[in-house]
Design a protein around this motif. Structure first.
Motif, PDB file in Angstrom:
ATOM      1  N   ARG A 167      37.319  45.966  37.370  1.00  0.00           N
ATOM      2  CA  ARG A 167      37.801  44.730  37.992  1.00  0.00           C
ATOM      3  C   ARG A 167      39.317  44.624  37.997  1.00  0.00           C
ATOM      4  NH1 ARG A 167      33.991  40.726  34.600  1.00  0.00           N
ATOM      5  NH2 ARG A 167      34.559  42.298  33.049  1.00  0.00           N
ATOM      6  N   ASP A 198      29.094  51.342  43.016  1.00  0.00           N
ATOM      7  CA  ASP A 198      28.745  49.960  43.350  1.00  0.00           C
ATOM      8  C   ASP A 198      29.650  48.957  42.657  1.00  0.00           C
ATOM      9  OD1 ASP A 198      27.050  48.437  44.965  1.00  0.00           O
ATOM     10  OD2 ASP A 198      25.756  47.898  43.284  1.00  0.00           O
ATOM     11  N   MET A 199      30.411  49.399  41.661  1.00  0.00           N
ATOM     12  CA  MET A 199      31.280  48.516  40.885  1.00  0.00           C
ATOM     13  C   MET A 199      32.747  48.630  41.294  1.00  0.00           C
ATOM     14  SD  MET A 199      29.476  49.106  37.160  1.00  0.00           S
ATOM     15  CE  MET A 199      30.239  47.658  36.425  1.00  0.00           C
ATOM     16  N   VAL A 200      33.028  49.480  42.280  1.00  0.00           N
ATOM     17  CA  VAL A 200      34.413  49.624  42.739  1.00  0.00           C
ATOM     18  C   VAL A 200      34.797  48.391  43.545  1.00  0.00           C
ATOM     19  CG1 VAL A 200      36.010  50.987  44.138  1.00  0.00           C
ATOM     20  CG2 VAL A 200      34.228  52.129  42.788  1.00  0.00           C
ATOM     21  N   PRO A 201      35.891  47.713  43.185  1.00  0.00           N
ATOM     22  CA  PRO A 201      36.306  46.530  43.956  1.00  0.00           C
ATOM     23  C   PRO A 201      36.944  46.924  45.287  1.00  0.00           C
ATOM     24  CG  PRO A 201      37.901  46.997  42.234  1.00  0.00           C
ATOM     25  CD  PRO A 201      36.781  47.989  42.048  1.00  0.00           C
ATOM     26  N   LEU A 228      28.433  54.776  33.027  1.00  0.00           N
ATOM     27  CA  LEU A 228      27.758  53.545  33.449  1.00  0.00           C
ATOM     28  C   LEU A 228      26.713  53.111  32.428  1.00  0.00           C
ATOM     29  CD1 LEU A 228      27.158  51.398  35.663  1.00  0.00           C
ATOM     30  CD2 LEU A 228      25.552  53.043  36.655  1.00  0.00           C
ATOM     31  N   THR A 272      32.256  50.858  32.434  1.00  0.00           N
ATOM     32  CA  THR A 272      32.664  51.058  33.829  1.00  0.00           C
ATOM     33  C   THR A 272      33.384  49.862  34.446  1.00  0.00           C
ATOM     34  OG1 THR A 272      30.460  50.341  34.520  1.00  0.00           O
ATOM     35  CG2 THR A 272      30.818  52.698  34.280  1.00  0.00           C
ATOM     36  N   ASP A 273      34.026  49.064  33.670  1.00  0.00           N
ATOM     37  CA  ASP A 273      34.718  47.899  34.215  1.00  0.00           C
ATOM     38  C   ASP A 273      35.924  48.343  35.049  1.00  0.00           C
ATOM     39  OD1 ASP A 273      35.806  45.462  34.802  1.00  0.00           O
ATOM     40  OD2 ASP A 273      36.307  44.923  32.739  1.00  0.00           O
ATOM     41  N   SER A 281      34.021  59.642  37.669  1.00  0.00           N
ATOM     42  CA  SER A 281      33.020  58.909  36.885  1.00  0.00           C
ATOM     43  C   SER A 281      31.707  59.664  36.927  1.00  0.00           C
ATOM     44  CB  SER A 281      32.838  57.493  37.438  1.00  0.00           C
ATOM     45  OG  SER A 281      31.912  56.768  36.672  1.00  0.00           O
ATOM     46  N   HIS A 316      32.825  49.809  49.462  1.00  0.00           N
ATOM     47  CA  HIS A 316      34.232  49.827  49.045  1.00  0.00           C
ATOM     48  C   HIS A 316      34.766  51.219  48.724  1.00  0.00           C
ATOM     49  CE1 HIS A 316      33.625  45.400  47.660  1.00  0.00           C
ATOM     50  NE2 HIS A 316      33.928  45.480  48.957  1.00  0.00           N
ATOM     51  N   ASP A 326      26.202  55.988  40.724  1.00  0.00           N
ATOM     52  CA  ASP A 326      25.894  54.578  40.950  1.00  0.00           C
ATOM     53  C   ASP A 326      27.039  53.663  40.540  1.00  0.00           C
ATOM     54  OD1 ASP A 326      23.486  55.406  41.895  1.00  0.00           O
ATOM     55  OD2 ASP A 326      22.270  54.525  40.305  1.00  0.00           O
ATOM     56  N   THR A 327      28.001  54.209  39.792  1.00  0.00           N
ATOM     57  CA  THR A 327      29.207  53.461  39.428  1.00  0.00           C
ATOM     58  C   THR A 327      29.961  52.998  40.663  1.00  0.00           C
ATOM     59  OG1 THR A 327      29.368  54.851  37.443  1.00  0.00           O
ATOM     60  CG2 THR A 327      31.287  53.527  37.987  1.00  0.00           C
TER      61      THR A 327
END
Length: 336
Positions: free
Chosen positions: A236, A258-261, A228, A233-234, A251, A306, A255-256
């Protein structure tokens, strides 16, 4: 010859000689360390080696209290403080524990065959930890669990020496495939000089780097995500991937999550990074953890919008060469 003053003189001589030895060892170790901050590495190594002074101090406090050289309050204070620090420096870092967790990856349907994952992180091979004795304990305990696969959630290094490949050779004894992603210490600090060294060390020791890659298993897919803090950490693209299986995401930084779709099946993320605080002290540890994890992760399983994320406390040390009330841990996660 053995009156109180003489014993005190001998103690101070030993203390001085051991201090000189510690300074020499710190300097020599620093010269072999891959770092862009040699003075900082020297200071950290100095704390590591000077901690040996705690041992004679511990025993001298007993004698000084008994003989009256120290007051009873001084002797008790030094005895307790040095004893706690000796435990945190020499005992707990080598007391590797194993914790287990069952996790139903797909709430709608159990897996046809449970899969046993072993999760480790934050070995921090270098200044303070991850040396031969500890790595041997870790490998033995991993093999005792008879896992299907081993996942390493980053931060392999902490300013290691240039013999990293040799230090990691014991990993070849793990009786399961080992998959890995990098952490912030592998990517951002101590800097670019470490990346080629680590990549070579992992490759020759049969560790599979899965950053940005997908590994297929019968009932789930394993995705490796970059660090991160390094901006890797993309995720999308994940909704565009096949969704016929559940996802396990590896990962380093929790805190990564928070980026999981949003996905049809709720993923499980496996992470480290926090060390569980490394040194557990009232109030102070929680205050520091707020700086380490913005989302409040420390250790264990957390549920987010998510995805779920499981955070291991790892096995190594940074900052100070101590672990206290947070022993190095191997986590066994049985997917059911």
């Amino acid at each position: 010859m053995w009156d109180t003053d003489s014993v005190a003189v001998y103690f101070y001589i030993i203390f001085f000689m051991l201090g000189c030895w510690g300074m020499v060892q710190a300097w020599l170790s620093q010269t072999r360390t891959e770092t862009i901050h040699p003075f900082k590495a020297f200071v950290h190594l100095l704390a590591f080696y000077l901690s040996y002074l705690l041992v004679p101090l511990f025993f001298f406090s007993l004698y000084a209290g008994w003989s009256g050289y120290y007051s009873i309050h001084q002797a008790v204070f030094i005895f307790l403080l040095s004893g706690i620090l000796i435990y945190a420096r020499f005992i707990e870092p080598h007391h590797v524990s194993v914790k287990t967790l069952q996790y139903q990856l797909n709430p709608e349907q159990k897996m046809q065959r449970p899969v046993k994952l072993v999760l480790i992180a934050d070995l921090h091979i270098g200044l303070f930890s991850g040396h031969e004795r500890q790595l041997k304990i870790i490998v033995e305990k991993i093999n005792q669990q008879n896992p299907d696969l081993v996942l390493v959630a980053g931060d392999w290094t902490y300013e290691p020496e240039n013999t990293l490949a040799d230090e990691l050779a014991i990993l070849k004894q793990i009786n399961a495939p080992v998959y890995s992603v990098n952490g912030n210490h592998d990517e951002q600090y101590p800097g670019p000089p470490i990346q080629n060294l680590l990549q070579h060390a992992l490759k020759v020791n049969n560790v599979i780097d899965i950053e940005g890659k997908i590994v297929e298993f019968d009932e789930f897919r394993l995705l490796g995500v970059g660090d991160l803090w390094a901006g890797k950490t993309d995720m999308r693209y994940m909704p565009d991937l096949p969704q016929d299986k559940s996802w396990v995401i590896l990962s380093h930084n929790p805190d990564t999550v928070d980026m999981v779709p949003q996905l049809p099946k709720r993923p499980l993320m496996l992470s480290g990074h926090t060390h569980g605080g490394q040194v557990e002290l009232p109030w102070l540890t929680n205050y520091i953890m707020e700086k380490v994890s913005i989302l409040g992760h420390k250790k264990g399983l957390y549920r987010h919008e998510h995805a779920d994320v499981f955070v291991t406390v790892g096995t190594g040390m940074v900052g100070v060469p101590f672990r206290f009330r947070v022993p190095p841990t191997i986590d066994v996660i049985e997917l059911i």
